[in-house]
Motif scaffolding. Structure first.
Motif, mmCIF file in Angstrom:
data_model
loop_
_atom_site.group_PDB
_atom_site.id
_atom_site.type_symbol
_atom_site.label_atom_id
_atom_site.label_comp_id
_atom_site.label_asym_id
_atom_site.label_seq_id
_atom_site.Cartn_x
_atom_site.Cartn_y
_atom_site.Cartn_z
ATOM 1 N N ALA A 6 0.822 -1.208 0.000
ATOM 2 C CA ALA A 6 0.000 0.000 0.000
ATOM 3 C C ALA A 6 0.861 1.266 0.000
ATOM 4 O O ALA A 6 0.403 2.331 -0.375
ATOM 5 C CB ALA A 6 -0.928 0.008 1.203
ATOM 6 N N HIS A 7 2.127 1.151 0.426
ATOM 7 C CA HIS A 7 3.069 2.276 0.479
ATOM 8 C C HIS A 7 4.392 1.842 -0.166
ATOM 9 O O HIS A 7 5.394 1.655 0.526
ATOM 10 C CB HIS A 7 3.330 2.706 1.926
ATOM 11 N N PRO A 8 4.413 1.662 -1.477
ATOM 12 C CA PRO A 8 5.623 1.125 -2.114
ATOM 13 C C PRO A 8 6.825 2.062 -1.977
ATOM 14 O O PRO A 8 6.686 3.281 -1.995
ATOM 15 C CB PRO A 8 5.219 0.971 -3.581
ATOM 16 N N THR A 9 7.990 1.452 -1.832
ATOM 17 C CA THR A 9 9.245 2.188 -1.773
ATOM 18 C C THR A 9 10.334 1.363 -2.456
ATOM 19 O O THR A 9 10.246 0.135 -2.504
ATOM 20 C CB THR A 9 9.634 2.521 -0.319
ATOM 21 N N LEU A 10 11.335 2.037 -2.989
ATOM 22 C CA LEU A 10 12.443 1.328 -3.624
ATOM 23 C C LEU A 10 13.176 0.473 -2.600
ATOM 24 O O LEU A 10 13.418 0.914 -1.475
ATOM 25 C CB LEU A 10 13.439 2.307 -4.235
ATOM 26 N N HIS A 11 13.537 -0.725 -3.018
ATOM 27 C CA HIS A 11 14.368 -1.579 -2.184
ATOM 28 C C HIS A 11 15.701 -0.871 -1.980
ATOM 29 O O HIS A 11 16.197 -0.190 -2.888
ATOM 30 C CB HIS A 11 14.572 -2.929 -2.882
ATOM 31 N N ARG A 12 16.302 -1.032 -0.836
ATOM 32 C CA ARG A 12 17.518 -0.289 -0.503
ATOM 33 C C ARG A 12 18.703 -0.593 -1.415
ATOM 34 O O ARG A 12 19.654 0.187 -1.465
ATOM 35 C CB ARG A 12 17.884 -0.503 0.960
ATOM 36 N N THR A 13 18.671 -1.703 -2.139
ATOM 37 C CA THR A 13 19.789 -2.023 -3.029
ATOM 38 C C THR A 13 19.666 -1.360 -4.398
ATOM 39 O O THR A 13 20.563 -1.509 -5.227
ATOM 40 C CB THR A 13 19.936 -3.544 -3.221
ATOM 41 N N PHE A 14 18.568 -0.635 -4.630
ATOM 42 C CA PHE A 14 18.355 0.034 -5.917
ATOM 43 C C PHE A 14 18.414 1.545 -5.741
ATOM 44 O O PHE A 14 18.026 2.084 -4.717
ATOM 45 C CB PHE A 14 16.993 -0.353 -6.509
ATOM 46 N N ARG A 15 18.907 2.209 -6.790
ATOM 47 C CA ARG A 15 18.947 3.671 -6.786
ATOM 48 C C ARG A 15 18.420 4.162 -8.134
ATOM 49 O O ARG A 15 18.865 3.721 -9.192
ATOM 50 C CB ARG A 15 20.378 4.166 -6.567
ATOM 51 N N LEU A 16 17.500 5.098 -8.074
ATOM 52 C CA LEU A 16 16.908 5.699 -9.263
ATOM 53 C C LEU A 16 17.665 6.990 -9.556
ATOM 54 O O LEU A 16 17.810 7.832 -8.669
ATOM 55 C CB LEU A 16 15.432 5.989 -8.996
ATOM 56 N N MET B 28 -2.616 7.464 -3.842
ATOM 57 C CA MET B 28 -2.055 8.821 -3.928
ATOM 58 C C MET B 28 -1.133 8.958 -5.130
ATOM 59 O O MET B 28 -1.149 9.962 -5.836
ATOM 60 C CB MET B 28 -1.275 9.165 -2.644
ATOM 61 N N LEU B 29 -0.320 7.935 -5.342
ATOM 62 C CA LEU B 29 0.614 7.913 -6.466
ATOM 63 C C LEU B 29 -0.143 8.019 -7.786
ATOM 64 O O LEU B 29 0.214 8.814 -8.657
ATOM 65 C CB LEU B 29 1.414 6.609 -6.379
ATOM 66 N N ILE B 30 -1.209 7.248 -7.918
ATOM 67 C CA ILE B 30 -2.020 7.263 -9.141
ATOM 68 C C ILE B 30 -2.667 8.633 -9.328
ATOM 69 O O ILE B 30 -2.631 9.203 -10.421
ATOM 70 C CB ILE B 30 -3.066 6.130 -9.121
ATOM 71 N N ALA C 270 8.464 7.822 -13.868
ATOM 72 C CA ALA C 270 7.499 8.674 -13.159
ATOM 73 C C ALA C 270 6.849 7.921 -12.006
ATOM 74 O O ALA C 270 6.622 8.488 -10.935
ATOM 75 C CB ALA C 270 6.438 9.192 -14.131
ATOM 76 N N ILE C 271 6.567 6.646 -12.209
ATOM 77 C CA ILE C 271 5.977 5.841 -11.141
ATOM 78 C C ILE C 271 6.994 5.620 -10.026
ATOM 79 O O ILE C 271 6.711 5.872 -8.847
ATOM 80 C CB ILE C 271 5.460 4.496 -11.684
ATOM 81 N N LEU C 272 8.195 5.176 -10.373
ATOM 82 C CA LEU C 272 9.195 4.873 -9.354
ATOM 83 C C LEU C 272 9.636 6.110 -8.577
ATOM 84 O O LEU C 272 9.965 6.011 -7.397
ATOM 85 C CB LEU C 272 10.409 4.178 -9.977
ATOM 86 N N GLN C 273 9.622 7.268 -9.209
ATOM 87 C CA GLN C 273 9.969 8.499 -8.500
ATOM 88 C C GLN C 273 9.008 8.772 -7.354
ATOM 89 O O GLN C 273 9.364 9.429 -6.382
ATOM 90 C CB GLN C 273 9.968 9.693 -9.455
ATOM 91 N N ARG C 274 7.806 8.273 -7.458
ATOM 92 C CA ARG C 274 6.787 8.512 -6.442
ATOM 93 C C ARG C 274 6.704 7.380 -5.428
ATOM 94 O O ARG C 274 5.926 7.453 -4.476
ATOM 95 C CB ARG C 274 5.433 8.733 -7.122
#
Length: 90
Positions: free
Chosen positions: A9-19, A58-60, A45-49
């Protein structure tokens, strides 16, 4: 690599990845220890959010407002599901 417990419900990048933006590629990329994924504009655009503060709804809403479109929820859900399956998101 198995991702840690996640909150879809609150997606976030895994700590091993960097955008980040890559000038050489002229695109956004997702960097990780074994390599790099070149992203299209929509994926970036999706991953930035995906910061853990935004819910998926909210992201959508933010994307629809930012790009002046409606009805993108199915595509966003599909991409987020794919990103979770790839381990990009937790």
């Amino acid at each position: 690599m198995s991702p840690p417990l996640s909150d879809p419900a609150h997606p976030t990048l895994h700590r091993t990845f960097r955008l980040q933006w890559e000038d050489m590629q002229q695109s956004w990329v997702l960097l990780y220890p074994e390599g790099m994924v070149t992203l299209n504009d929509s994926a970036a655009a999706i991953l930035q959010r995906c910061d853990g503060a935004h819910t998926l709804d909210m992201l959508i809403d933010d994307l629809q407002s930012a790009f002046g479109v409606q009805g993108i929820a199915p595509e966003v859900h599909a991409f987020v599901k794919h990103a979770f399956e790839r381990g990009w998101l937790v």
